[in-house]
Design an enzyme around this catalytic site. Structure first.
Site, mmCIF file in Angstrom:
data_model
loop_
_atom_site.group_PDB
_atom_site.id
_atom_site.type_symbol
_atom_site.label_atom_id
_atom_site.label_comp_id
_atom_site.label_asym_id
_atom_site.label_seq_id
_atom_site.Cartn_x
_atom_site.Cartn_y
_atom_site.Cartn_z
ATOM 1 N N HIS A 408 0.819 -1.222 0.000
ATOM 2 C CA HIS A 408 0.000 0.000 0.000
ATOM 3 C C HIS A 408 0.849 1.266 0.000
ATOM 4 O O HIS A 408 2.049 1.250 0.275
ATOM 5 C CB HIS A 408 -0.966 -0.001 1.191
ATOM 6 C CG HIS A 408 -0.299 0.063 2.548
ATOM 7 N ND1 HIS A 408 0.044 1.249 3.156
ATOM 8 C CD2 HIS A 408 0.066 -0.923 3.419
ATOM 9 C CE1 HIS A 408 0.585 1.011 4.341
ATOM 10 N NE2 HIS A 408 0.617 -0.306 4.521
ATOM 11 N N CYS A 427 2.573 -4.880 6.976
ATOM 12 C CA CYS A 427 2.312 -4.720 5.547
ATOM 13 C C CYS A 427 3.488 -4.039 4.856
ATOM 14 O O CYS A 427 4.372 -3.477 5.512
ATOM 15 C CB CYS A 427 1.032 -3.910 5.332
ATOM 16 S SG CYS A 427 -0.469 -4.845 5.710
#
Length: 516
Positions: A408, A427
């Site tokens: 992301h 992440c």
């Protein structure tokens, strides 16, 4: 009474088959193979074909070290002794099964790895593509023994290059290593003296500069330091600071360990990675798009912080879609560990995050008594709506998985300027997420940038499906060979390679002679 007379040859065959069936009974895969072949010998027959199989297996086992495996694991001497000592038909049956067991052990080790990743570290959640053992034996029986055994290890260019680097480093070790380490904590252009000479000599020995008699930190040494820094993921400023000096002083043995561990890791992903795939190397802090073996896009990345609950795991999956203008649905662990304590002290804390009940309705903070809740009974969820301040930035790339890991954007752009970029909750954050999106969409749109920007400017949370899912491989390599065949090394940021090496050592892998 009628007697059935059995010839000695038939009796011997029957005894052999009984011995094989008995010895194979503890291994269902081997037993299945021999049952399906009427217990005929694969190894111990008298034909030249049987002899070739035995010779080629022993040759492969004896040369296991070239793959960073331990020949002692297969106890070739004991195997040869058992073969030599076989006198009875029963003995031959036992030898037959022992050869099959050893063959299957070697085949699995060299093709899919000696170790089981999940037993080494909780972050090693990779599913290793193990092959069917019975099919291995069936296919071996139908193949050229030498060609079959040669085809077992990974056939990737990376694996072959790692084998070459292993051989090179072993040669360096045999010749005394890279010489004395550099005693200075740091050095910079313009300095001189014995530490600079030691630095010069070590850079020459490692192949980063040609021979020189210079006693000072001149432009030639500065250039060599830059080359070294580039090959080790360091800030390439030409100054041998503390971090650079630490890497320069790493021993040949340690680099060799990294290469052998990388070979084991390459065996764990011995599968088709996909003609187009995304490759995230955690230790390199990069994310790449690879098309037909060539890197067509690369960006810097941030990985999980080096704490037990935040380290990014290693696994493979398939990217199916991206979400433009995403909401951030805060993971329960973050809600209870980080935000709930703040809400207990101040109901208006983390005001940029919405609090919602089980029906998705927004909770009025003024009416909520957060002090009554614990991590166990906190009844609410938390969500950050789409915005440029969103923790996920303006786009996320999804490959749905049980670990809730994805790639992301991020509003924290300054972190990409750091040399070591381990800051996230697990992440993978991307420095250039828009360009990454354009590259992915280019396969399905004549105007990927325009399409993405139109969706972005709408401000609405929008899912964009990929027409063709893209495999994503999140790996961890402290030794990588670049496309030109040059070895690059990275720090063991999570300490995982050290654990893998220890496990390989326990399995009998050694470095040979110890040199500095």
């Amino acid at each position: 009474m009628c007697w059935l007379w059995v010839t000695p040859s038939i009796a011997q065959v029957t005894a052999f088959k009984q011995a094989v069936a008995e010895a194979a009974s503890t291994d269902s895969d081997i037993a299945a193979f021999y049952r399906s072949n009427d217990f005929e010998p694969l190894w111990t027959g008298k034909s030249s074909e049987h002899q070739t199989r035995r010779v080629e297996l022993i040759r492969a086992l004896s040369a296991a070290d070239i793959h960073g495996l331990s020949p002692a694991r297969y106890n070739v001497a004991a195997l040869l002794q058992q073969m030599e000592a076989a006198r009875t038909t029963r003995d031959l049956g036992l030898v037959e099964i022992e050869l099959s067991k050893t063959f299957l052990q070697y085949a699995r080790d060299v093709q899919s790895g000696t170790l089981v990743p999940s037993r080494i570290d909780s972050g090693l959640v990779r599913q290793v593509p193990y092959r069917d053992r019975t099919a291995h034996m069936t296919n071996f029986a139908r193949s050229s023994p030498r060609e079959f055994l040669k085809a077992l290890p990974p056939q990737s260019a990376q694996y072959r290059a790692l084998m070459k680097e292993k051989l090179r480093l072993e040669g360096v070790m045999e010749n005394g290593g890279w010489g004395p380490t550099v005693s200075a904590g740091s050095l910079k252009p313009g300095q001189g003296g014995a530490p600079v000479v030691a630095l010069r000599n070590r850079l020459i020995a490692m192949g980063y500069m040609s021979r020189s008699a210079s006693q000072s930190y001149d432009t030639q040494i500065e250039k060599a330091v830059r080359l070294f820094q580039q090959a080790h993921g360091l800030t390439a400023d030409g100054v041998a600071g503390k971090g650079t000096m630490s890497e320069i002083n790493v021993s040949v043995q340690q680099r060799l360990k990294s290469v052998i561990v990388a070979m084991e890791r390459e065996r764990w992903i011995n599968m088709e990675l996909g003609p187009r795939h995304v490759l995230v190397n955690q230790t390199d802090f990069t994310a790449k798009i690879v098309d037909n073996g060539k890197v067509t896009f690369q960006t810097r990345s941030v990985i999980g912080k080096n704490t037990s609950d935040r380290r990014s795991p290693e696994f493979s999956d398939e990217m199916e879609f991206m979400v433009v203008n995403p909401s951030w649905y805060v993971p329960r662990s973050i809600v209870t560990k980080e935000y709930l304590p703040k809400l207990r002290n101040n109901p208006n804390a983390v005001g940029h995050i919405e609090i919602t009940d089980s029906r998705g309705r927004r909770v009025n903070r003024a009416n909520a008594n957060f002090s009554q809740y614990t991590a166990r009974n906190f009844p609410y969820a938390m969500r950050q709506p789409p915005s440029s301040r969103n923790a996920l930035g303006l786009v996320k790339f999804m490959f749905p998985n049980r670990y809730n890991i994805y790639l992301h954007d991020t509003p924290s752009k300054s972190l990409f300027d750091r040399e070591v970029r381990a800051f996230s909750h697990g992440c993978i954050r991307l420095a250039d997420p828009f360009d990454f999106a354009y590259a992915l969409l280019a396969r399905q749109s004549d105007d990927p940038k325009g399409k993405f920007q139109r969706i972005l400017k709408s401000g609405r949370e929008t899912k964009v499906m990929l027409d063709m899912p893209v495999p994503v491989h999140i790996i961890y390599r402290t030794a990588v060979i670049d496309p030109k065949g040059k070895a690059e090394y990275r720090r063991d940021v999570y300490g995982r390679d050290a654990k893998i090496w220890k496990a390989l050592e326990n399995a009998g892998v050694t470095l040979g002679a110890v040199q500095g």
